[in-house]
Each structure stands twice: as structure tokens, then as C-alpha cells.
Design a protein around this motif. Structure first.
Motif, mmCIF file in Angstrom:
data_model
loop_
_atom_site.group_PDB
_atom_site.id
_atom_site.type_symbol
_atom_site.label_atom_id
_atom_site.label_comp_id
_atom_site.label_asym_id
_atom_site.label_seq_id
_atom_site.Cartn_x
_atom_site.Cartn_y
_atom_site.Cartn_z
ATOM 1 N N ILE A 48 -67.123 -62.090 -166.159
ATOM 2 C CA ILE A 48 -68.186 -62.185 -167.169
ATOM 3 C C ILE A 48 -69.161 -63.296 -166.785
ATOM 4 N N TRP A 49 -68.634 -64.465 -166.411
ATOM 5 C CA TRP A 49 -69.518 -65.569 -166.031
ATOM 6 C C TRP A 49 -70.304 -65.262 -164.765
ATOM 7 N N THR A 50 -69.695 -64.534 -163.831
ATOM 8 C CA THR A 50 -70.421 -64.144 -162.619
ATOM 9 C C THR A 50 -71.623 -63.281 -162.990
ATOM 10 N N ILE A 51 -71.408 -62.336 -163.881
ATOM 11 C CA ILE A 51 -72.506 -61.471 -164.345
ATOM 12 C C ILE A 51 -73.573 -62.302 -165.052
ATOM 13 N N VAL A 52 -73.139 -63.227 -165.908
ATOM 14 C CA VAL A 52 -74.082 -64.087 -166.644
ATOM 15 C C VAL A 52 -74.945 -64.887 -165.660
ATOM 16 N N LEU A 127 -82.561 -60.022 -169.366
ATOM 17 C CA LEU A 127 -81.532 -60.497 -168.433
ATOM 18 C C LEU A 127 -80.793 -61.723 -168.972
ATOM 19 N N LEU A 128 -81.336 -62.360 -169.991
ATOM 20 C CA LEU A 128 -80.638 -63.481 -170.625
ATOM 21 C C LEU A 128 -79.665 -63.009 -171.710
ATOM 22 N N LEU A 129 -79.731 -61.735 -172.066
ATOM 23 C CA LEU A 129 -78.860 -61.200 -173.117
ATOM 24 C C LEU A 129 -77.358 -61.332 -172.804
ATOM 25 N N PRO A 130 -76.909 -61.089 -171.567
ATOM 26 C CA PRO A 130 -75.473 -61.281 -171.330
ATOM 27 C C PRO A 130 -74.995 -62.689 -171.714
ATOM 28 N N TYR A 131 -75.808 -63.683 -171.417
ATOM 29 C CA TYR A 131 -75.436 -65.047 -171.816
ATOM 30 C C TYR A 131 -75.500 -65.219 -173.328
ATOM 31 N N LEU A 132 -76.544 -64.691 -173.941
ATOM 32 C CA LEU A 132 -76.711 -64.849 -175.383
ATOM 33 C C LEU A 132 -75.647 -64.086 -176.170
ATOM 34 N N ILE A 133 -75.061 -63.075 -175.563
ATOM 35 C CA ILE A 133 -73.961 -62.353 -176.201
ATOM 36 C C ILE A 133 -72.634 -63.076 -175.923
#
Length: 153
Positions: A48-52, A127-133
Motif C-alpha cells: 500500500i505504501w509503495t503505491i502511495v 494521484l494523491l487520493l491513495p494517500y488521502l484514503i
């Protein structure tokens, strides 16, 4: 001159390495903590963090190509440093409260950046959505762990 995507990727990677500055005794302490029963995705967290991080770097690249704004690049770096600081802060202080605070701060900074970036590029903001989720999920998980381990909160 190096292409901007490469510079952003290398900077992202180097900052991310900061999360590996962990002592074995601290990791042992963390592994002994009780976790909520619903925490079934712990093994997926590195992915998950790699994707973020990849999405964040890609967002930064898009913004850089459109603006050449060093202030925004510094803000992306600040958010990544905040993300990376979570583990050392939590582990070195052995405080789930401190981890919750760092996680919450990172989310607020990320939300602020997303609103700034939205006017530059919708794609960069998406592209910031993965982090914001993910950030509130991780922060909430840390807070819940604090309730299960009050001596560490």
C-alpha cells in the motif's frame, strides 16, 4: 541534465529510505502490541505504501512539468518526510499517541496539497487520493491500537 521524473523518483526513494532507520528492539516492541481483530491487512501495508509513494511522485512530476514550482515540490517532500517520520517517531518514543499525531498531521498536509494541486491538474490531485484514503485508515488503526495498549498510548 537529468529528466525531472528521474530526479523526483530518486528524491522520493531516498526520503522513503528514512523509514528503515529502525532499531530491532523497537520493532520487537511494536510486534508485541495487541491489534484490533479487524486488522487483517497488515501484510499488505508495505505494498500500500509503495503505491502511495509512486502515485505521490507521479503527482509531483505532473505538477513540476506544469509549474516548475519549487515551493510545491518542497511541500510534496515535507509530506513524504512526515509520512516517513511516522515509524521512527512511533517506535523510538514507543508512543501510539505520537504515531497518531504524526499520521493525522500528514493527512491534513496531504489534504491541503491536494486542494492546491487541483487547480493545476485534476490528474495530479487524483494521484494523491491513495494517500488521502490510506492515511486516515492507518491513523485510525494506530489510535485503535492505543485503546488496546493504553500503556503505550
Amino acid at each position: 541534465m537529468l529528466p525531472s521524473w528521474l530526479v523526483i523518483g530518486v528524491v522520493t526513494f531516498l526520503i522513503a529510505l528514512g523509514s528503515s532507520i529502525l532499531r530491532p528492539k523497537d520493532i520487537k516492541w511494536f510486534n508485541r502490541l495487541q491489534r484490533p481483530r479487524w486488522l487483517t491487512f497488515e501484510k499488505a501495508i508495505p505494498l500500500i505504501w509503495t503505491i502511495v509513494f509512486i502515485c505521490g511522485a507521479w503527482s509531483a512530476y505532473i505538477v513540476w512539468e506544469k509549474t516548475q514550482n519549487w515551493g510545491l515540490m518542497a511541500f510534496y517532500a515535507l509530506i513524504e518526510v512526515t509520512i516517513v517520520a511516522y515509524s521512527p517517531v512511533l517506535l523510538w518514543t514507543r508512543s501510539l499517541r505520537n504515531g497518531t499525531i504524526v499520521g493525522g498531521l500528514g493527512f491534513v498536509l496531504g489534504l491541503f496539497l491536494a486542494f492546491q494541486v487541483l487547480s493545476i491538474s485534476g490528474t495530479a490531485a487524483l494521484l494523491l487520493l491513495p494517500y488521502l484514503i490510506w492515511s486516515p485508515i492507518g491513523t485510525y488503526t494506530t489510535w485503535e491500537m492505543g485503546k488496546l495498549n493504553p500503556e503505550s498510548f
